[in-house]
Design an enzyme around this catalytic site. Structure first.
Site, short mmCIF file in Angstrom:
data_model
loop_
_atom_site.label_atom_id
_atom_site.label_comp_id
_atom_site.label_asym_id
_atom_site.label_seq_id
_atom_site.Cartn_x
_atom_site.Cartn_y
_atom_site.Cartn_z
N HIS A 48 15.35 12.60 -6.38
CA HIS A 48 16.97 13.59 -5.13
C HIS A 48 17.47 13.71 -6.42
O HIS A 48 18.08 13.21 -8.06
CB HIS A 48 17.16 12.18 -4.83
CG HIS A 48 16.50 12.00 -4.35
ND1 HIS A 48 15.63 12.24 -3.59
CD2 HIS A 48 16.64 10.79 -3.04
CE1 HIS A 48 15.17 11.63 -2.27
NE2 HIS A 48 15.91 10.47 -2.39
N CYS A 88 18.12 4.70 -1.55
CA CYS A 88 18.08 5.43 -2.77
C CYS A 88 18.99 6.89 -3.21
O CYS A 88 19.30 6.45 -4.41
CB CYS A 88 16.35 6.51 -2.80
SG CYS A 88 16.71 7.53 -1.26
N LYS A 136 24.82 5.97 4.82
CA LYS A 136 24.93 4.63 4.41
C LYS A 136 24.88 5.83 2.50
O LYS A 136 25.64 4.30 2.17
CB LYS A 136 22.55 5.13 3.67
CG LYS A 136 22.39 4.03 4.76
CD LYS A 136 21.26 4.48 4.83
CE LYS A 136 19.68 4.31 5.56
NZ LYS A 136 18.42 4.59 5.59
N VAL A 166 6.53 3.03 -3.04
CA VAL A 166 7.03 1.77 -3.16
C VAL A 166 6.39 0.51 -3.62
O VAL A 166 6.52 0.08 -4.99
CB VAL A 166 8.70 1.61 -2.59
CG1 VAL A 166 9.71 0.19 -3.28
CG2 VAL A 166 9.19 2.49 -2.06
N ASN A 190 14.13 9.19 -7.33
CA ASN A 190 13.84 7.88 -6.07
C ASN A 190 13.25 6.51 -6.08
O ASN A 190 13.33 6.26 -5.27
CB ASN A 190 14.25 8.97 -4.47
CG ASN A 190 12.66 9.82 -4.56
OD1 ASN A 190 12.86 10.58 -5.59
ND2 ASN A 190 11.74 9.48 -3.54
N SER A 219 -4.41 -2.20 6.71
CA SER A 219 -4.94 -1.90 5.90
C SER A 219 -5.59 -3.78 4.81
O SER A 219 -5.44 -3.64 3.83
CB SER A 219 -4.01 -2.12 4.66
OG SER A 219 -3.00 -0.95 4.95
N GLN A 271 17.22 16.53 -1.45
CA GLN A 271 16.42 14.59 -1.19
C GLN A 271 14.98 14.96 -1.64
O GLN A 271 14.88 15.76 -0.58
CB GLN A 271 16.87 14.04 -0.14
CG GLN A 271 18.31 13.11 -0.34
CD GLN A 271 18.86 12.03 0.70
OE1 GLN A 271 19.83 12.36 0.53
NE2 GLN A 271 17.84 11.85 0.70
N THR A 280 1.09 -1.27 -0.29
CA THR A 280 -0.16 -0.15 -0.06
C THR A 280 0.69 0.91 0.04
O THR A 280 0.61 2.36 -0.32
CB THR A 280 -1.14 0.53 1.33
OG1 THR A 280 -0.30 -0.14 2.22
CG2 THR A 280 -1.75 -1.10 1.49
N1 LIG Z 1 10.45 6.53 -1.09
C1 LIG Z 1 11.78 6.39 -1.62
O1 LIG Z 1 12.22 6.45 -1.73
C2 LIG Z 1 12.60 4.89 -0.92
C3 LIG Z 1 13.73 4.41 -1.61
C4 LIG Z 1 14.32 3.55 -1.22
C5 LIG Z 1 14.19 2.77 -0.50
N2 LIG Z 1 12.48 3.50 0.52
C6 LIG Z 1 12.14 1.48 1.44
O2 LIG Z 1 10.51 1.09 1.29
C7 LIG Z 1 10.05 0.83 2.73
C8 LIG Z 1 9.13 2.08 2.22
O3 LIG Z 1 9.19 3.25 2.16
P1 LIG Z 1 7.98 3.68 1.22
O4 LIG Z 1 7.77 5.04 0.46
O5 LIG Z 1 7.10 3.33 0.16
O6 LIG Z 1 6.87 3.71 2.81
P2 LIG Z 1 4.94 4.27 2.95
O7 LIG Z 1 4.13 4.69 1.48
O8 LIG Z 1 5.48 5.24 4.28
O9 LIG Z 1 4.34 2.46 2.54
C9 LIG Z 1 5.03 1.99 4.09
C10 LIG Z 1 4.48 0.17 3.19
O10 LIG Z 1 4.39 -0.19 4.71
C11 LIG Z 1 3.84 -0.63 5.08
N3 LIG Z 1 4.05 -1.11 6.66
C12 LIG Z 1 4.54 -0.64 8.16
N4 LIG Z 1 4.35 -1.19 9.05
C13 LIG Z 1 4.15 -2.61 8.75
C14 LIG Z 1 3.99 -3.85 9.25
N5 LIG Z 1 4.29 -3.17 10.42
N6 LIG Z 1 3.43 -5.09 8.70
C15 LIG Z 1 3.49 -4.85 7.20
N7 LIG Z 1 3.43 -3.88 5.74
C16 LIG Z 1 4.04 -2.70 7.14
C17 LIG Z 1 2.74 0.31 5.46
O11 LIG Z 1 1.68 -0.68 5.10
P3 LIG Z 1 0.40 0.12 5.67
O12 LIG Z 1 -0.89 0.68 4.13
O13 LIG Z 1 -0.74 -0.69 6.07
O14 LIG Z 1 0.36 1.03 6.85
C18 LIG Z 1 2.97 0.52 3.67
O15 LIG Z 1 2.48 -0.42 2.37
C19 LIG Z 1 11.58 1.72 3.40
O16 LIG Z 1 11.82 0.88 3.62
C20 LIG Z 1 12.18 2.52 3.05
O17 LIG Z 1 13.03 2.82 3.37
C21 LIG Z 1 12.56 4.08 0.63
#
Ligand SMILES: NC(=O)c1ccc[n+]([C@@H]2O[C@H](COP(=O)([O-])OP(=O)(O)OC[C@H]3O[C@@H](n4cnc5c(N)ncnc54)[C@H](OP(=O)(O)O)[C@@H]3O)[C@@H](O)[C@H]2O)c1
Length: 354
Positions: free
Chosen positions: A250, A135, A221, A24, A323, A50, A162, A21
């Site tokens: 970014h 990223c 990192k 990413v 990113n 969710s 960023q 959800t």
């Molecule tokens: N954003 C970037 O540019 C980027 C780049 C590289 C890596 N990342 C990494 O990718 C990950 C997600 O980033 P995002 O930007 O997509 O974050 P996000 O939009 O906040 O989404 C977080 C996701 O994790 C789920 N989640 C949270 N707690 C959970 C749990 N206890 N069990 C199962 N699912 C859980 C959430 O589900 P709900 O909707 O149910 O809360 C949601 O699907 C992070 O580790 C981040 O460091 C992000």
């Protein structure tokens, strides 16, 4: 981009998307279809909040449990470090290979940290978990790899700009809400995702400071992951990571000091032939990479390639990428494709010790 016969077919893999959800995860679901990854079934997982929600094309979100994670070939994780810490090894125990977007496993010795254009050979050594880099590191090493191969990188001095989507969906909402309030001359609510107002601001505080640390974890990192991916622990890296009020994309100003001489023209030529890189470098025509142009694209964009007047073996570059795409979801999909093409989806030993 490799195209497979069909997006979802009976011959393919059973694929879990954990964090489906999120920003990413949503994109990973989209790319699994768009790149026609050979999947027999795609199952989205997210938090208990969710469960039951519909995502993608009519897929229903499930919760993580010992029963629900059985029978997968691949699991693509983007649900934060604590979820990966707990659930990635369980998926591996249950027979899946995990490609993880979080920071949890990246620096562990027996976990390959892989960028598809840079070190795909590292996939061969996987034991079930494969880490997708941070990223800002990801986009930078795609551009640095050809320069490192040609002239050997001695030192990097990096300043990042960023986007807020790098923090998560709630940070994007915060930037938009604050901008809207300020444009309507209203008081803004106190910051939630960041320690300061992000709208109309620039914060030299991307990531967080651990106690006693004068660099953020995001800066560490960049230092550590760059050395691991390029396979050269001698590269010296200095980084300042800044959060700016950009939604997606970014940008990075990178000073690259090489061991051998490398001219801007040679660097431009190497980069124009490098996989996954597009050079946009005509300052007279005001042409250089911009995050608003990179958003929605898979390439890494490089411009402002010029000699550092302060050092005969140093160049300055401006590197921009989406990113959420190359910085996260696209690379994860490219790694899944490589595992498939190289027959490595099931070729792993025991799960890594935590
Ligand atoms: N954003 C970037 O540019 C980027 C780049 C590289 C890596 N990342 C990494 O990718 C990950 C997600 O980033 P995002 O930007 O997509 O974050 P996000 O939009 O906040 O989404 C977080 C996701 O994790 C789920 N989640 C949270 N707690 C959970 C749990 N206890 N069990 C199962 N699912 C859980 C959430 O589900 P709900 O909707 O149910 O809360 C949601 O699907 C992070 O580790 C981040 O460091 C992000």
């Amino acid at each position: 981009m490799p195209r497979y016969a069909d997006g979802v077919n009976s011959q393919g893999y059973r694929v879990a998307v954990v964090g489906a959800t999120g920003q990413v995860g949503t994109l990973m679901l989209e790319l699994l279809r768009a790149r026609r990854f050979p999947a027999s079934e795609i199952v989205p997982f997210a938090s208990e909040r969710s469960v039951g929600r519909q995502v993608g094309e009519g897929l229903v979100v499930r919760g993580l449990s010992d029963e629900s994670i059985q029978g997968f070939d691949l699991a693509l994780f983007s649900a934060g470090a604590s979820t990966s810490a707990e659930w990635a090894p369980r998926f591996v125990d249950a027979g899946a290979s995990v490609i993880d977007n979080s920071s949890r496993w990246r620096m562990q010795d027996d976990v390959p940290l892989v960028v598809s254009e840079v070190n795909p050979e590292a996939l061969r050594s996987h034991h079930g978990i494969i880490a997708n880099p941070n990223c800002s590191t990801m986009q930078m090493v795609v551009a640095l790899k050809p320069l490192h191969d040609a002239a050997g990188i001695e030192r990097l001095v990096i300043s990042t700009y960023q986007a807020v989507s790098g923090t998560g969906r709630r940070a994007v909402d915060e930037l938009l809400e604050q901008s809207h309030a300020l444009l309507h001359e209203r008081e803004i609510d106190g910051p939630r995702e960041y320690v300061h107002q992000i709208a109309f601001n620039a914060m030299p505080h991307a990531g967080s400071f651990a106690a006693g640390e004068d660099h953020t974890d995001e800066e560490r990192k960049l230092m550590n992951e760059t050395r691991k991916i390029l396979g050269d622990p001698a590269i010296r890296v200095s980084a300042t990571c800044v959060r700016v009020p950009v939604v997606t994309g970014h940008s990075e100003a990178v000073n690259v000091q090489t061991r051998e001489a490398l001219s801007p023209a040679e660097a431009r030529e190497l980069l124009s032939r490098a996989p996954g890189v597009t050079v946009i470098d005509d300052p007279d025509a005001a042409l250089y990479p911009l995050p608003i142009d990179a958003a929605g694209k898979d390439d890494v964009f490089v411009g402002r390639i010029r000699r550092d007047p302060g050092h005969e073996h140093a160049l300055d570059l401006w590197i921009v990428a989406d990113n959420l795409r190359k910085g996260a979801a696209t690379n994860a999909l490219q790694l899944a494709e490589l595992l498939h093409e190289r027959n490595l989806v099931h070729a792993h030993g025991a799960p890594s010790a935590a």
